[in-house]
Write an enzyme that holds these catalytic residues in place. Structure first.
Site, PDB file in Angstrom:
ATOM      1  CG  HIS A  38     -37.463  49.612  41.594  1.00 41.60           C
ATOM      2  ND1 HIS A  38     -36.876  48.873  40.589  1.00 41.60           N
ATOM      3  CD2 HIS A  38     -38.482  50.286  41.013  1.00 41.60           C
ATOM      4  CE1 HIS A  38     -37.504  49.102  39.456  1.00 41.60           C
ATOM      5  NE2 HIS A  38     -38.500  49.949  39.685  1.00 41.60           N
ATOM      6  CG  HIS A  91     -42.365  52.760  42.016  1.00 43.79           C
ATOM      7  ND1 HIS A  91     -41.867  53.737  41.186  1.00 43.79           N
ATOM      8  CD2 HIS A  91     -42.104  51.583  41.389  1.00 43.79           C
ATOM      9  CE1 HIS A  91     -41.334  53.171  40.104  1.00 43.79           C
ATOM     10  NE2 HIS A  91     -41.473  51.865  40.202  1.00 43.79           N
TER      11      HIS A  91
END
Ligand code: 5GP
Length: 136
Positions: free
Chosen positions: A99, A101
């Site tokens: 992922h 951010h």
């Protein structure tokens, strides 16, 4: 790869504030934001992090990061964003599903992520050489 909380969000088994979705990626608000608007962009495919992701999946994720970043910035009236990503526990990765951010930033003095240090140019040259030799 074992299921993570993010696989469950992809499958809609747990709720999330989803802001964008396409065939390969999903973007949703972080449940514990560093700043309002803090958004996570993930591949739907379960890959652990930068060390096992394939080029196509990473390209899809980065396309979504580029698409979402200005929307995150503008939605909260910020002036910039951090695009941050942690890979393995030593680097602070908690959820082992790749992922990125996107963290809105209003000004430079809000908070600091890390301290930087001066380095001797010889040390830097040796390290750069070692990294060049290690690239696969
Ligand atoms: P990491 O430290 O692995 O880079 O960050 C994982 C992020 O996922 C953290 O910022 C954390 O707040 C967020 N997170 C963990 N569990 C959930 C969840 O169930 N839902 C959402 N939306 N975010 C989560």
């Amino acid at each position: 790869m074992e299921d993570t909380i993010f696989t469950k969000i992809v499958r809609r088994e747990i709720p999330a504030d989803i802001v964008y979705e396409d065939a390969e990626t999903l973007a949703f608000l972080d449940v514990k934001p560093v700043a309002p608007g803090h958004t996570l962009v993930i591949p739907k495919k379960p890959v652990r992090n930068i060390f096992d992701v394939d080029d196509k999946t990473l390209a899809a994720v980065m396309r979504t990061v580029r698409k979402i970043a200005p929307a995150v910035r503008d939605a909260v009236g910020a002036h910039g964003v951090h695009i941050n990503s942690n890979h393995e526990a030593a680097a602070g990765q908690i959820v082992f599903h790749l992922h990125f951010h996107i963290i809105p930033r209003h000004d430079r003095n809000e908070f600091s992520f890390w301290e930087q240090k001066e380095t001797a140019s010889r040390d830097a040259a040796l390290l750069a050489e070692k990294i060049r030799q290690t690239i696969g």
